[in-house]
Design a protein around this motif. Structure first.
Motif, PDB file in Angstrom:
ATOM      1  N   HIS A 149       0.857  -1.191   0.000  1.00  0.00           N
ATOM      2  CA  HIS A 149       0.000   0.000   0.000  1.00  0.00           C
ATOM      3  C   HIS A 149       0.893   1.241   0.000  1.00  0.00           C
ATOM      4  O   HIS A 149       1.776   1.383   0.846  1.00  0.00           O
ATOM      5  N   TRP A 150       0.652   2.138  -0.934  1.00  0.00           N
ATOM      6  CA  TRP A 150       1.560   3.261  -1.203  1.00  0.00           C
ATOM      7  C   TRP A 150       0.764   4.427  -1.733  1.00  0.00           C
ATOM      8  O   TRP A 150      -0.173   4.246  -2.515  1.00  0.00           O
ATOM      9  N   ARG A 151       1.128   5.620  -1.308  1.00  0.00           N
ATOM     10  CA  ARG A 151       0.435   6.810  -1.808  1.00  0.00           C
ATOM     11  C   ARG A 151       1.389   7.832  -2.413  1.00  0.00           C
ATOM     12  O   ARG A 151       0.981   8.959  -2.670  1.00  0.00           O
ATOM     13  N   GLY A 152       2.624   7.470  -2.627  1.00  0.00           N
ATOM     14  CA  GLY A 152       3.558   8.400  -3.226  1.00  0.00           C
ATOM     15  C   GLY A 152       4.972   8.167  -2.756  1.00  0.00           C
ATOM     16  O   GLY A 152       5.218   7.363  -1.847  1.00  0.00           O
ATOM     17  N   PRO A 153       5.942   8.845  -3.377  1.00  0.00           N
ATOM     18  CA  PRO A 153       7.363   8.640  -3.065  1.00  0.00           C
ATOM     19  C   PRO A 153       7.703   8.932  -1.611  1.00  0.00           C
ATOM     20  O   PRO A 153       6.996   9.672  -0.924  1.00  0.00           O
ATOM     21  N   SER A 154       8.823   8.368  -1.177  1.00  0.00           N
ATOM     22  CA  SER A 154       9.234   8.505   0.218  1.00  0.00           C
ATOM     23  C   SER A 154       9.522   9.941   0.624  1.00  0.00           C
ATOM     24  O   SER A 154       9.397  10.294   1.793  1.00  0.00           O
ATOM     25  N   ASN A 155       9.908  10.788  -0.341  1.00  0.00           N
ATOM     26  CA  ASN A 155      10.316  12.143   0.033  1.00  0.00           C
ATOM     27  C   ASN A 155       9.159  13.011   0.519  1.00  0.00           C
ATOM     28  O   ASN A 155       9.376  14.042   1.151  1.00  0.00           O
ATOM     29  N   ASP A 156       7.907  12.617   0.231  1.00  0.00           N
ATOM     30  CA  ASP A 156       6.786  13.410   0.742  1.00  0.00           C
ATOM     31  C   ASP A 156       5.615  12.531   1.176  1.00  0.00           C
ATOM     32  O   ASP A 156       4.462  12.942   1.125  1.00  0.00           O
ATOM     33  N   MET A 157       5.909  11.318   1.630  1.00  0.00           N
ATOM     34  CA  MET A 157       4.838  10.366   1.910  1.00  0.00           C
ATOM     35  C   MET A 157       3.869  10.832   2.988  1.00  0.00           C
ATOM     36  O   MET A 157       2.669  10.541   2.937  1.00  0.00           O
ATOM     37  N   ALA A 171      -8.051   1.235   8.084  1.00  0.00           N
ATOM     38  CA  ALA A 171      -8.049  -0.157   7.635  1.00  0.00           C
ATOM     39  C   ALA A 171      -8.961  -0.339   6.430  1.00  0.00           C
ATOM     40  O   ALA A 171      -8.601  -1.026   5.459  1.00  0.00           O
ATOM     41  N   ARG A 172     -10.120   0.284   6.476  1.00  0.00           N
ATOM     42  CA  ARG A 172     -11.043   0.195   5.335  1.00  0.00           C
ATOM     43  C   ARG A 172     -10.444   0.854   4.108  1.00  0.00           C
ATOM     44  O   ARG A 172     -10.501   0.303   3.001  1.00  0.00           O
ATOM     45  N   ASP A 173      -9.842   2.037   4.280  1.00  0.00           N
ATOM     46  CA  ASP A 173      -9.292   2.768   3.143  1.00  0.00           C
ATOM     47  C   ASP A 173      -8.120   2.019   2.516  1.00  0.00           C
ATOM     48  O   ASP A 173      -8.003   1.931   1.290  1.00  0.00           O
ATOM     49  N   VAL A 174      -7.232   1.484   3.354  1.00  0.00           N
ATOM     50  CA  VAL A 174      -6.090   0.729   2.841  1.00  0.00           C
ATOM     51  C   VAL A 174      -6.569  -0.524   2.110  1.00  0.00           C
ATOM     52  O   VAL A 174      -6.063  -0.866   1.036  1.00  0.00           O
ATOM     53  N   ALA A 175      -7.565  -1.207   2.675  1.00  0.00           N
ATOM     54  CA  ALA A 175      -8.100  -2.404   2.020  1.00  0.00           C
ATOM     55  C   ALA A 175      -8.682  -2.063   0.656  1.00  0.00           C
ATOM     56  O   ALA A 175      -8.472  -2.785  -0.325  1.00  0.00           O
ATOM     57  N   GLN A 176      -9.401  -0.952   0.570  1.00  0.00           N
ATOM     58  CA  GLN A 176      -9.992  -0.549  -0.708  1.00  0.00           C
ATOM     59  C   GLN A 176      -8.910  -0.252  -1.743  1.00  0.00           C
ATOM     60  O   GLN A 176      -9.024  -0.648  -2.909  1.00  0.00           O
ATOM     61  N   GLU A 177      -7.846   0.429  -1.326  1.00  0.00           N
ATOM     62  CA  GLU A 177      -6.782   0.772  -2.263  1.00  0.00           C
ATOM     63  C   GLU A 177      -5.972  -0.461  -2.665  1.00  0.00           C
ATOM     64  O   GLU A 177      -5.537  -0.578  -3.814  1.00  0.00           O
ATOM     65  N   LEU A 178      -5.786  -1.390  -1.738  1.00  0.00           N
ATOM     66  CA  LEU A 178      -5.117  -2.637  -2.102  1.00  0.00           C
ATOM     67  C   LEU A 178      -5.991  -3.459  -3.046  1.00  0.00           C
ATOM     68  O   LEU A 178      -5.470  -4.131  -3.947  1.00  0.00           O
TER      69      LEU A 178
END
Length: 264
Positions: free
Chosen positions: A127-135, A145-152
């Motif tokens: 689960h990832w929302r962008g590069p490490s430099n501005d995560m 938990a619901r949001d991460v599950a939906q994105e996965l």
């Protein structure tokens, strides 16, 4: 029993062991030690994904990881490559890696899913929302938990559309990636929603910042490794397929103790 992945970072700037295993021989010796301690898979990475880390050109990354992967595979050791780059994933599989561990879930490189599909390797979709430099700018959730599950779930669908069979897919909720310490703990409490997605689940809490409010910002690696072993044991009890750790021995002991407690 839950599978233990041992981490080998061939990087100069990893948050926990940067520079210790840049030399391929040192990396190989460390990997062999992790296997003796109980690691079933060695996860080799050539680019740090710590907060603020810079991206590494793929050729440089490959110079770091391919010799190590080649040597480990020659010994029959199951290897995963930790990479965001499709070209590195392809080279690693040719060298003998069986799994591609992409913390971005195929978002960082648009060619990743197609390359893995053609390779026959398994893939970890993080689960990832962008590069490490501005995560941390992306650390906004309604119910994590619901949001991460939906994105996965979206990444699982993308992998399937690329031709990757469900049995080859592993998901990782991405502890520490675009998540505050409090959000990480909330996500761990909701781990059942990730398990319900269907694929195998891998969890990586090793030496991460979520422990700092508990053990202290300047805590030793030994204290963070003990905390990691506890979270790994709790994850194993929850049914997680694999845990990714730096200190394999401590985690192996914790998993064995939980198994004995449960009569397994």
């Amino acid at each position: 029993m839950t599978v233990i992945w041992g981490v080998v970072n061939t990087t100069p700037d990893s948050f926990s062991d940067g520079g210790k295993f840049l030399d391929p021989d040192a990396a190989l010796q460390h990997a062999q030690e992790l296997c003796r301690d109980g690691a079933a898979v060695i996860d080799v990475g050539g680019e740090s994904t710590r907060p603020g880390a810079r991206r590494v050109p793929a050729p440089e990354e490959q110079q770091r990881v391919i010799p190590v992967i080649t040597a480990l595979a020659a010994e029959g050791i199951p290897v995963s490559v930790d990479t965001l780059n499709a070209s590195t994933a392809q080279a690693a599989v040719v060298a003998g890696a069986r799994i591609v561990n992409d913390v971005s879930g195929g978002l960082a490189d648009p060619d990743m899913l197609a390359v893995v599909a053609a390779s026959g390797a398994d893939i970890v979709l993080g689960h990832w929302r962008g590069p490490s430099n501005d995560m941390y700018a992306q650390a906004h959730y309604e119910r994590i938990a619901r949001d991460v599950a939906q994105e996965l779930r979206q990444r699982i669908s993308a992998a399937a559309a690329a031709g990757i069979a469900p049995a080859r897919i592993i998901v990782d909720p991405g502890i520490g990636f675009a998540k505050t310490p409090e959000q990480n703990w909330e996500l761990l409490r909701g781990l059942g929603e990730i398990m319900a997605l269907g694929p195998r689940v891998m969890l990586g809490t090793s030496r991460k910042r979520l422990f700092e409010p508990i053990v202290g910002t300047g805590a030793s690696q030994e204290r963070k490794d003990a905390a990691t072993a506890i979270t790994s044991a709790l994850a194993a009890r929850a049914g997680v397929w694999a845990v990714r750790v730096h200190d394999v021995r401590a985690t192996r002991d914790a998993l064995s103790i939980v198994a004995a407690w449960d009569g397994r």
